[in-house]
Each structure stands twice: as C-alpha cells, then as structure tokens.
Write a protein that holds these residues in place. Structure first.
Motif, PDB file in Angstrom:
ATOM      1  N   GLN A   9       0.717  -0.996   0.199  1.00 60.59           N
ATOM      2  CA  GLN A   9       0.052   0.044  -0.555  1.00 60.59           C
ATOM      3  C   GLN A   9       0.620   1.285   0.113  1.00 60.59           C
ATOM      4  OE1 GLN A   9      -3.646   0.095  -0.799  1.00 60.59           O
ATOM      5  NE2 GLN A   9      -3.215   2.380  -1.023  1.00 60.59           N
ATOM      6  N   GLU A  10       2.239   1.093   0.641  1.00 55.65           N
ATOM      7  CA  GLU A  10       3.009   2.226   0.465  1.00 55.65           C
ATOM      8  C   GLU A  10       3.817   2.210  -1.020  1.00 55.65           C
ATOM      9  OE1 GLU A  10       4.816   2.464   4.937  1.00 55.65           O
ATOM     10  OE2 GLU A  10       5.271   0.773   3.648  1.00 55.65           O
ATOM     11  N   ILE A  11       3.586   1.532  -1.746  1.00 52.47           N
ATOM     12  CA  ILE A  11       4.071   1.482  -3.002  1.00 52.47           C
ATOM     13  C   ILE A  11       3.640   2.088  -3.562  1.00 52.47           C
ATOM     14  CG2 ILE A  11       5.070   0.301  -4.863  1.00 52.47           C
ATOM     15  CD1 ILE A  11       6.129  -1.841  -2.789  1.00 52.47           C
ATOM     16  N   HIS A  12       1.906   1.853  -3.359  1.00 43.82           N
ATOM     17  CA  HIS A  12       0.391   2.218  -4.266  1.00 43.82           C
ATOM     18  C   HIS A  12       0.667   3.837  -3.898  1.00 43.82           C
ATOM     19  CE1 HIS A  12      -3.175   4.120  -3.973  1.00 43.82           C
ATOM     20  NE2 HIS A  12      -3.787   3.228  -5.332  1.00 43.82           N
ATOM     21  N   ASN A  13       0.631   4.253  -2.841  1.00 44.77           N
ATOM     22  CA  ASN A  13       0.883   5.842  -2.673  1.00 44.77           C
ATOM     23  C   ASN A  13       1.820   6.687  -3.363  1.00 44.77           C
ATOM     24  OD1 ASN A  13      -1.844   5.193  -0.698  1.00 44.77           O
ATOM     25  ND2 ASN A  13      -0.605   4.949   1.117  1.00 44.77           N
ATOM     26  N   GLU A  14       3.387   5.634  -3.121  1.00 40.86           N
ATOM     27  CA  GLU A  14       3.911   6.370  -3.146  1.00 40.86           C
ATOM     28  C   GLU A  14       4.162   6.625  -5.021  1.00 40.86           C
ATOM     29  OE1 GLU A  14       8.546   8.061  -4.116  1.00 40.86           O
ATOM     30  OE2 GLU A  14       7.312   7.218  -2.689  1.00 40.86           O
ATOM     31  N   VAL A  15       3.399   5.918  -5.291  1.00 42.45           N
ATOM     32  CA  VAL A  15       3.325   5.518  -7.424  1.00 42.45           C
ATOM     33  C   VAL A  15       2.196   7.016  -7.732  1.00 42.45           C
ATOM     34  CG1 VAL A  15       2.047   4.764  -9.187  1.00 42.45           C
ATOM     35  CG2 VAL A  15       3.743   3.455  -7.464  1.00 42.45           C
ATOM     36  N   PHE A  16       1.161   7.153  -6.990  1.00 42.77           N
ATOM     37  CA  PHE A  16       0.082   7.957  -6.848  1.00 42.77           C
ATOM     38  C   PHE A  16       0.427   9.258  -7.150  1.00 42.77           C
ATOM     39  CE2 PHE A  16      -2.913   4.378  -8.767  1.00 42.77           C
ATOM     40  CZ  PHE A  16      -3.786   5.571  -8.921  1.00 42.77           C
ATOM     41  N   GLU A  17       1.277   9.552  -5.848  1.00 44.05           N
ATOM     42  CA  GLU A  17       1.477  10.689  -5.263  1.00 44.05           C
ATOM     43  C   GLU A  17       2.864  10.807  -5.789  1.00 44.05           C
ATOM     44  OE1 GLU A  17       3.315  10.792  -1.484  1.00 44.05           O
ATOM     45  OE2 GLU A  17       1.672  10.320  -0.942  1.00 44.05           O
ATOM     46  N   ASP A  18       3.611  10.682  -7.149  1.00 44.63           N
ATOM     47  CA  ASP A  18       4.258  10.719  -8.296  1.00 44.63           C
ATOM     48  C   ASP A  18       3.737  11.477  -9.660  1.00 44.63           C
ATOM     49  OD1 ASP A  18       6.805  11.247  -8.964  1.00 44.63           O
ATOM     50  OD2 ASP A  18       7.771   9.654  -8.319  1.00 44.63           O
ATOM     51  N   ILE A  19       2.260  10.142  -9.552  1.00 40.15           N
ATOM     52  CA  ILE A  19       1.885  10.377 -10.818  1.00 40.15           C
ATOM     53  C   ILE A  19       1.507  12.206 -11.603  1.00 40.15           C
ATOM     54  CG2 ILE A  19      -0.622  10.477 -12.405  1.00 40.15           C
ATOM     55  CD1 ILE A  19       1.569   8.070 -11.957  1.00 40.15           C
ATOM     56  N   PRO A  20       1.234  12.839 -10.346  1.00 40.80           N
ATOM     57  CA  PRO A  20       1.242  13.880 -10.757  1.00 40.80           C
ATOM     58  C   PRO A  20       2.990  15.185 -11.504  1.00 40.80           C
ATOM     59  CG  PRO A  20      -0.209  14.432  -9.197  1.00 40.80           C
ATOM     60  CD  PRO A  20       0.577  12.862  -8.935  1.00 40.80           C
ATOM     61  N   ASN A  21       3.808  14.694 -10.810  1.00 38.90           N
ATOM     62  CA  ASN A  21       5.131  15.057 -11.662  1.00 38.90           C
ATOM     63  C   ASN A  21       4.817  14.567 -12.917  1.00 38.90           C
ATOM     64  OD1 ASN A  21       5.752  16.584  -9.219  1.00 38.90           O
ATOM     65  ND2 ASN A  21       5.965  13.865  -8.826  1.00 38.90           N
ATOM     66  N   LEU A  22       4.629  13.420 -13.725  1.00 39.30           N
ATOM     67  CA  LEU A  22       4.865  12.764 -15.130  1.00 39.30           C
ATOM     68  C   LEU A  22       3.605  14.032 -16.220  1.00 39.30           C
ATOM     69  CD1 LEU A  22       4.321   9.240 -14.057  1.00 39.30           C
ATOM     70  CD2 LEU A  22       6.525   9.897 -15.043  1.00 39.30           C
ATOM     71  N   ARG A  23       2.852  14.922 -15.406  1.00 42.27           N
ATOM     72  CA  ARG A  23       1.684  15.670 -16.052  1.00 42.27           C
ATOM     73  C   ARG A  23       2.635  15.749 -17.327  1.00 42.27           C
ATOM     74  NH1 ARG A  23      -2.728  12.555 -14.922  1.00 42.27           N
ATOM     75  NH2 ARG A  23      -3.133  12.745 -12.869  1.00 42.27           N
ATOM     76  N   ASN A  24       3.382  17.104 -17.272  1.00 40.12           N
ATOM     77  CA  ASN A  24       4.134  17.728 -17.794  1.00 40.12           C
ATOM     78  C   ASN A  24       4.875  16.703 -19.240  1.00 40.12           C
ATOM     79  OD1 ASN A  24       3.302  20.029 -17.171  1.00 40.12           O
ATOM     80  ND2 ASN A  24       5.677  20.684 -16.221  1.00 40.12           N
ATOM     81  N   LYS A  25       5.352  15.301 -18.433  1.00 36.75           N
ATOM     82  CA  LYS A  25       6.051  15.061 -19.401  1.00 36.75           C
ATOM     83  C   LYS A  25       5.055  14.058 -20.691  1.00 36.75           C
ATOM     84  CE  LYS A  25      10.523  15.079 -18.592  1.00 36.75           C
ATOM     85  NZ  LYS A  25      11.557  15.555 -20.160  1.00 36.75           N
ATOM     86  N   LEU A  26       3.945  14.078 -19.586  1.00 34.96           N
ATOM     87  CA  LEU A  26       3.228  12.993 -20.958  1.00 34.96           C
ATOM     88  C   LEU A  26       2.781  13.844 -22.153  1.00 34.96           C
ATOM     89  CD1 LEU A  26       1.045  11.483 -17.532  1.00 34.96           C
ATOM     90  CD2 LEU A  26       1.803  10.380 -19.652  1.00 34.96           C
ATOM     91  N   THR A  27       2.257  15.392 -21.269  1.00 33.01           N
ATOM     92  CA  THR A  27       2.408  16.194 -23.199  1.00 33.01           C
ATOM     93  C   THR A  27       3.003  16.459 -23.942  1.00 33.01           C
ATOM     94  OG1 THR A  27       0.865  17.978 -21.454  1.00 33.01           O
ATOM     95  CG2 THR A  27       0.942  18.314 -23.310  1.00 33.01           C
ATOM     96  N   GLU A  28       4.311  16.715 -23.484  1.00 35.75           N
ATOM     97  CA  GLU A  28       5.326  16.466 -24.891  1.00 35.75           C
ATOM     98  C   GLU A  28       5.590  14.899 -25.146  1.00 35.75           C
ATOM     99  OE1 GLU A  28      10.534  15.566 -23.952  1.00 35.75           O
ATOM    100  OE2 GLU A  28       9.608  16.840 -22.439  1.00 35.75           O
ATOM    101  N   TYR A  29       5.476  13.578 -24.926  1.00 36.59           N
ATOM    102  CA  TYR A  29       5.125  12.109 -25.703  1.00 36.59           C
ATOM    103  C   TYR A  29       4.090  12.524 -26.119  1.00 36.59           C
ATOM    104  CZ  TYR A  29       8.904  11.329 -21.905  1.00 36.59           C
ATOM    105  OH  TYR A  29       9.668  11.383 -20.485  1.00 36.59           O
ATOM    106  N   ARG A  30       3.154  13.093 -25.539  1.00 39.36           N
ATOM    107  CA  ARG A  30       1.546  12.677 -26.648  1.00 39.36           C
ATOM    108  C   ARG A  30       2.452  13.899 -28.105  1.00 39.36           C
ATOM    109  NH1 ARG A  30      -3.645  11.289 -25.740  1.00 39.36           N
ATOM    110  NH2 ARG A  30      -3.180  11.162 -23.155  1.00 39.36           N
TER     111      ARG A  30
END
Length: 221
Positions: A9-30
């Motif tokens: 569950q800590e891994i789950h929380n870590e991953v989803f806390e980090d997802i917002p940090n991918l937003r700009n990269k996702l736009t760039e990759y898209r």
C-alpha cells in the motif's frame, strides 16, 4: 523513491503521489507520438518513453499505441515501472481510472520467461518490457475451486500462497491476490498448458476479456 522496506500500500501511495509529476512529460510525449503516427505508414504503432521523476526519483515507462492513423488523437496509454528488492526485480502497472496498481513479483516473470517468452537469455529488464508490450490489461474473476485446482496443478511448491482472483490477459491466464487498491499477480499459464476441462472453465473468462477490449479499444485481442 520506492525502497525495499515499503509495504504494497505504501508503494501504491508513492506511485500515485508521483503521477502528477508526469503530467508535463505526458504532454510532451503525446505531441511527439502524434508526429510519429502522422509520419508512419504501418499500424498498429507503439512508441515507448522512459522517464525518471525529478522530485521522487521513480522510474516509469510510458507506452503510446495507435491502432490506426486516426488514433493519434486518442492513443492507448500504458504506464509501468520497475523497482528492486533483495529477491529480484519487480514491476508495477498503473490504472489511473481506478486508482489501482498491479505488482508483478520476480516469480511471476520467472514463469513468464519459462512458459510464455521461452527465452532464457534475455535480461530481466528487457523481459519485463516485453511483457508490457501490447499488454491490454486483464479481466478478472473470483477464484473458485476449479480455478484453485488449476493454480495448484501448475504451482505445486506454492501451496501456502493466497490467491483471490484469476484473470485473462493477452499473454495468458494469471492468478493473483487483491490487497485493497493493489493487485499482486503471482503466476501465469499459457493457453497451450491447459487441457480438457481446464480450457472449458477458462473459456468464459477469455470471451469476457475479448469483449471488454472490443468495447474499450475497438478490437479483440
């Protein structure tokens, strides 16, 4: 960063806390993927991007897939990552829509190597990437006595392992355990490994998987 001491569950929380940090990269990759699709002449087309977040230093792999040229507007998105523990390399996939992660332990990839990939020389990292290539998720059902019997038939040394669901995937059939917002996939068997009544009890699950992919992606796997 995911560390060996973390519970699932800590891994789950870590991953989803980090997802917002991918937003700009996702736009760039898209945008990059859009250009790639419009220049391509053969489909389906998948392109992978590797990203390590600056804030939390987690490594993600992001795959975009277009089944045809017009799908540049709405490509299929897949996000997965890897992390290490003393017993080996783990992987996780992210389901943004359902706030879920699915964890794949080293034993799972050992079985995938032996039973599906049948490649004893490829590195663990490349084997994991191969698994997630053209992975369309899964459709699961609650384990009953018939499914449990199949599991123990192929995993004789893991009689104490808890399993709560069985799932159809594009690679085969998986057995796993659900722990809150985390799925843990324990092992995989191929269609060819099943016989007689075993194929029969999996047939409905396979049909449901194909129909779900038709509804979601417009094609059956």
């Amino acid at each position: 960063m995911i560390v060996p001491s973390m519970a699932v569950q800590e891994i789950h929380n870590e991953v989803f806390e980090d997802i917002p940090n991918l937003r700009n990269k996702l736009t760039e990759y898209r945008e990059d993927f859009r250009k790639t699709v419009l220049k391509a002449s053969r489909y389906p087309l998948t392109k992978s991007y590797a990203c390590k977040t600056k804030a939390m230093k987690n490594s993600f792999s992001i795959d975009f897939t277009a089944q045809k040229r017009s799908h540049w507007k709405s490509p299929i998105l897949s996000i997965f990552g890897m992390y290490d523990r003393p017993e080996g390399k783990y992987a996780f996939s992210v389901s943004l829509d359902f706030n879920l992660i699915t964890i794949y332990p080293p034993h799972f990839f050992q079985r995938f190597r032996e039973r599906i990939a049948k490649n004893m020389t490829v590195s663990n990292e490349n084997l994991i990437k191969d698994y997630f290539k053209n992975d369309w998720g899964f459709i699961a059902a609650v384990v009953n006595k018939d499914f449990e019997s199949v599991y123990h038939n192929f995993e004789e040394n893991n009689t104490d392992e808890k399993i709560s669901f069985v799932a159809a995937t594009s690679k085969g059939y998986c057995f796993g355990e659900k722990q809150g917002s985390v799925n843990i996939i324990k092992t995989i068997v191929s269609e060819e490994m099943l016989f007689g009544y075993q194929k029969h009890i999996f047939s409905e699950l396979k049909h449901a998987f194909r129909e779900a992919n038709k509804d979601r992606y417009g094609f059956a796997v």
